[in-house]
Design a protein around this motif. Structure first.
Motif, PDB file in Angstrom:
ATOM      1  N   GLY A  68       0.799  -1.631  -0.072  1.00  0.00           N
ATOM      2  CA  GLY A  68       0.181   0.081   0.035  1.00  0.00           C
ATOM      3  C   GLY A  68       0.856   1.401  -0.155  1.00  0.00           C
ATOM      4  N   LEU A  69       1.954   1.302   0.757  1.00  0.00           N
ATOM      5  CA  LEU A  69       2.619   2.547   0.777  1.00  0.00           C
ATOM      6  C   LEU A  69       3.785   2.529  -0.048  1.00  0.00           C
ATOM      7  CD1 LEU A  69       4.136   2.434   4.554  1.00  0.00           C
ATOM      8  CD2 LEU A  69       2.877   3.721   3.475  1.00  0.00           C
TER       9      LEU A  69
ATOM     10  N   ASP B 293       3.135   5.667  -2.546  1.00  0.00           N
ATOM     11  CA  ASP B 293       4.442   6.174  -3.196  1.00  0.00           C
ATOM     12  C   ASP B 293       3.899   6.493  -4.603  1.00  0.00           C
ATOM     13  OD1 ASP B 293       6.696   8.142  -2.403  1.00  0.00           O
ATOM     14  OD2 ASP B 293       8.293   6.142  -3.523  1.00  0.00           O
ATOM     15  N   GLU B 294       3.650   5.820  -5.512  1.00  0.00           N
ATOM     16  CA  GLU B 294       3.857   5.959  -7.011  1.00  0.00           C
ATOM     17  C   GLU B 294       2.459   7.272  -6.913  1.00  0.00           C
ATOM     18  OE1 GLU B 294       3.156   2.540  -9.729  1.00  0.00           O
ATOM     19  OE2 GLU B 294       3.812   1.531  -7.992  1.00  0.00           O
TER      20      GLU B 294
ATOM     21  N   PHE C 143      -5.301  12.709  -4.806  1.00  0.00           N
ATOM     22  CA  PHE C 143      -6.080  12.514  -4.341  1.00  0.00           C
ATOM     23  C   PHE C 143      -6.477  11.319  -3.880  1.00  0.00           C
ATOM     24  CE2 PHE C 143     -10.733  12.046  -4.737  1.00  0.00           C
ATOM     25  CZ  PHE C 143     -11.469  12.192  -3.361  1.00  0.00           C
ATOM     26  N   GLU C 144      -6.206  10.461  -5.134  1.00  0.00           N
ATOM     27  CA  GLU C 144      -6.069   9.548  -5.202  1.00  0.00           C
ATOM     28  C   GLU C 144      -5.104   7.879  -3.677  1.00  0.00           C
ATOM     29  OE1 GLU C 144      -5.584  11.051  -7.876  1.00  0.00           O
ATOM     30  OE2 GLU C 144      -6.794  11.036  -9.546  1.00  0.00           O
ATOM     31  N   ALA C 145      -3.679   9.107  -3.690  1.00  0.00           N
ATOM     32  CA  ALA C 145      -2.746   8.739  -2.503  1.00  0.00           C
ATOM     33  C   ALA C 145      -3.929   8.601  -1.804  1.00  0.00           C
ATOM     34  CB  ALA C 145      -2.220   9.518  -3.032  1.00  0.00           C
ATOM     35  N   LEU C 146      -4.129  10.206  -1.346  1.00  0.00           N
ATOM     36  CA  LEU C 146      -4.943  10.383  -0.071  1.00  0.00           C
ATOM     37  C   LEU C 146      -6.549   8.936   0.013  1.00  0.00           C
ATOM     38  CD1 LEU C 146      -5.879  13.750   0.100  1.00  0.00           C
ATOM     39  CD2 LEU C 146      -3.818  13.062   2.049  1.00  0.00           C
TER      40      LEU C 146
ATOM     41  N   ILE D 257      -4.575   6.055   0.859  1.00  0.00           N
ATOM     42  CA  ILE D 257      -3.665   5.532   3.157  1.00  0.00           C
ATOM     43  C   ILE D 257      -5.064   5.394   3.981  1.00  0.00           C
ATOM     44  CG2 ILE D 257      -2.774   7.288   4.567  1.00  0.00           C
ATOM     45  CD1 ILE D 257      -1.468   8.895   2.680  1.00  0.00           C
ATOM     46  N   ARG D 258      -6.265   6.058   2.935  1.00  0.00           N
ATOM     47  CA  ARG D 258      -7.694   5.853   4.169  1.00  0.00           C
ATOM     48  C   ARG D 258      -8.129   4.245   3.744  1.00  0.00           C
ATOM     49  NH1 ARG D 258      -9.016  10.868   1.849  1.00  0.00           N
ATOM     50  NH2 ARG D 258     -10.742   9.354   0.542  1.00  0.00           N
ATOM     51  N   ALA D 259      -7.536   3.849   2.977  1.00  0.00           N
ATOM     52  CA  ALA D 259      -7.727   1.989   2.978  1.00  0.00           C
ATOM     53  C   ALA D 259      -6.840   1.510   3.979  1.00  0.00           C
ATOM     54  CB  ALA D 259      -7.846   2.218   0.900  1.00  0.00           C
ATOM     55  N   LEU D 260      -5.322   1.652   3.972  1.00  0.00           N
ATOM     56  CA  LEU D 260      -4.874   1.520   4.780  1.00  0.00           C
ATOM     57  C   LEU D 260      -5.505   1.859   6.202  1.00  0.00           C
ATOM     58  CD1 LEU D 260      -1.669   2.348   3.063  1.00  0.00           C
ATOM     59  CD2 LEU D 260      -2.670  -0.559   3.321  1.00  0.00           C
ATOM     60  N   PHE D 261      -5.770   2.468   6.093  1.00  0.00           N
ATOM     61  CA  PHE D 261      -6.479   2.634   8.153  1.00  0.00           C
ATOM     62  C   PHE D 261      -6.654   1.647   8.427  1.00  0.00           C
ATOM     63  CE2 PHE D 261      -7.517   7.760   7.319  1.00  0.00           C
ATOM     64  CZ  PHE D 261      -5.767   7.696   7.430  1.00  0.00           C
ATOM     65  N   PRO D 262      -7.563   0.465   8.603  1.00  0.00           N
ATOM     66  CA  PRO D 262      -7.991  -0.794   9.088  1.00  0.00           C
ATOM     67  C   PRO D 262      -6.649  -1.484   9.258  1.00  0.00           C
ATOM     68  CG  PRO D 262      -9.536  -0.003   7.209  1.00  0.00           C
ATOM     69  CD  PRO D 262      -8.352   0.402   6.994  1.00  0.00           C
ATOM     70  N   VAL D 263      -5.472  -1.537   8.518  1.00  0.00           N
ATOM     71  CA  VAL D 263      -4.947  -2.073   8.386  1.00  0.00           C
ATOM     72  C   VAL D 263      -3.594  -1.809   9.662  1.00  0.00           C
ATOM     73  CG1 VAL D 263      -2.286  -2.859   7.174  1.00  0.00           C
ATOM     74  CG2 VAL D 263      -4.634  -3.206   6.085  1.00  0.00           C
ATOM     75  N   GLU D 264      -3.497  -0.409   9.900  1.00  0.00           N
ATOM     76  CA  GLU D 264      -2.545   0.035  10.756  1.00  0.00           C
ATOM     77  C   GLU D 264      -3.101   0.304  11.457  1.00  0.00           C
ATOM     78  OE1 GLU D 264      -0.386   4.446  11.553  1.00  0.00           O
ATOM     79  OE2 GLU D 264      -2.246   4.095  11.136  1.00  0.00           O
TER      80      GLU D 264
END
Length: 136
Positions: free
Chosen positions: A93-94, A98-99, A107-110, A113-120
């Motif tokens: 995801g990171l 970065d890409e 906007f797409e990066a945000l 990142i939001r999609a990774l919040f549950p993983v974190e």
């Protein structure tokens, strides 16, 4: 792209903050970077490493004319996150984030990142249960 806003709602477009006084629909007819008020994270809410990364990318999107400092901070923070991540899902995801940032697709990066919040959250919860604080 057509966006509907409620009275008093704000939208951040290419660094400008617009607030509407009544219900309105906006049509963005060219390529702009924007965030709706509900997508904006306050500094006080950037309480985890990933949320801090979100906040940094958000700064890059909201203030495109002064991106230098935020970009340098992003690079440092992203590298530090990668150095401590053991989760394949988080590392992948990171890399995707970065890409997107490299292509100025903030906007797409945000969104990524939001999609990774549950993983974190799962990683943090697991770390808390695996290393309980010992009573003195």
């Amino acid at each position: 792209m057509k966006i509907s806003l409620r009275a008093g709602e704000r939208i951040y477009v290419n660094g400008a903050v617009l607030r509407v006084d009544r219900k309105v629909s906006l049509e963005l007819v060219n390529d702009v970077m924007f965030l709706l008020e509900g997508q904006v994270m306050q500094a006080s809410d950037a309480t985890t490493a990933l949320r801090q990364l979100y906040f940094i990318v958000q700064l890059m999107l909201m203030n495109p004319t002064d991106i230098g400092n935020a970009s340098a901070l992003y690079g440092q923070h992203h590298a530090a996150l990668l150095a401590v991540c053991e989760s394949r899902e988080m590392v992948d995801g990171l890399a995707a984030v970065d890409e997107l940032v490299g292509a100025t697709r903030y906007f797409e990066a945000l969104k990524r990142i939001r999609a990774l919040f549950p993983v974190e959250q799962a990683i943090l919860a697991r770390a808390t249960t695996e290393s309980p604080i010992k009573a003195a």
